[in-house]
Design a protein around this motif. Structure first.
Motif, PDB file in Angstrom:
ATOM      1  N   LEU A   4       0.716  -1.238  -0.105  1.00 50.23           N
ATOM      2  CA  LEU A   4      -0.024  -0.013  -0.150  1.00 50.23           C
ATOM      3  C   LEU A   4       0.847   1.414  -0.072  1.00 50.23           C
ATOM      4  O   LEU A   4       0.539   2.075  -0.648  1.00 50.23           O
ATOM      5  N   PHE A  47      -9.035   6.501   2.853  1.00 53.47           N
ATOM      6  CA  PHE A  47      -8.749   5.184   2.854  1.00 53.47           C
ATOM      7  C   PHE A  47      -7.709   4.603   3.551  1.00 53.47           C
ATOM      8  O   PHE A  47      -7.793   3.239   3.720  1.00 53.47           O
ATOM      9  N   THR A  48      -6.570   5.176   3.836  1.00 53.08           N
ATOM     10  CA  THR A  48      -5.533   4.758   4.637  1.00 53.08           C
ATOM     11  C   THR A  48      -6.014   4.431   6.135  1.00 53.08           C
ATOM     12  O   THR A  48      -5.777   3.203   6.535  1.00 53.08           O
ATOM     13  N   LYS A  50      -9.116   3.773   7.039  1.00 50.89           N
ATOM     14  CA  LYS A  50     -10.031   2.757   6.729  1.00 50.89           C
ATOM     15  C   LYS A  50      -9.151   1.581   6.714  1.00 50.89           C
ATOM     16  O   LYS A  50      -9.693   0.545   7.264  1.00 50.89           O
ATOM     17  N   TYR A  51      -8.170   1.430   5.931  1.00 48.85           N
ATOM     18  CA  TYR A  51      -7.601   0.173   5.593  1.00 48.85           C
ATOM     19  C   TYR A  51      -6.783  -0.025   7.052  1.00 48.85           C
ATOM     20  O   TYR A  51      -6.726  -1.379   7.391  1.00 48.85           O
ATOM     21  N   GLU A  52      -6.205   0.700   7.713  1.00 51.15           N
ATOM     22  CA  GLU A  52      -5.500   0.489   8.828  1.00 51.15           C
ATOM     23  C   GLU A  52      -6.578   0.098  10.168  1.00 51.15           C
ATOM     24  O   GLU A  52      -6.056  -0.922  10.761  1.00 51.15           O
ATOM     25  N   LYS A  54      -8.989  -1.901   9.382  1.00 48.01           N
ATOM     26  CA  LYS A  54      -9.344  -2.976   8.833  1.00 48.01           C
ATOM     27  C   LYS A  54      -8.537  -3.901   9.429  1.00 48.01           C
ATOM     28  O   LYS A  54      -8.738  -5.095   9.933  1.00 48.01           O
ATOM     29  N   GLU A  55      -7.177  -3.528   9.050  1.00 48.24           N
ATOM     30  CA  GLU A  55      -6.067  -4.463   9.454  1.00 48.24           C
ATOM     31  C   GLU A  55      -5.953  -4.686  10.910  1.00 48.24           C
ATOM     32  O   GLU A  55      -5.654  -5.706  11.575  1.00 48.24           O
TER      33      GLU A  55
END
Length: 63
Positions: A4, A47-48, A50-52, A54-55
């Motif tokens: 990413l 989005f970063t 949101k992705y973090e 999620k992770e």
């Protein structure tokens, strides 16, 4: 996350390059070009995060 980060670097090079070309060659207003860069910043941060999240959730579920 390592893939990413390299994508985000490519994305920023593309956004800044496109804004520069729009301003210098196609005579777009500077405000439009700055607006595109700001939009890119907002979308990237959104989005970063949101992705973090999620992770982080996946990591907590595995523990």
């Amino acid at each position: 996350m390592k893939y990413l980060k390299s994508f985000l670097a490519f994305e920023w090079i593309t956004i800044i390059g496109a804004s520069t070309v729009l301003y210098t060659r196609w005579d777009f207003p500077l405000s439009v070009c700055i607006g595109l860069v700001v939009l890119g910043v907002i979308l990237t941060l959104y989005f970063t995060k949101k992705y973090e999240k999620k992770e982080e959730k996946k990591t907590l579920d595995n523990v």
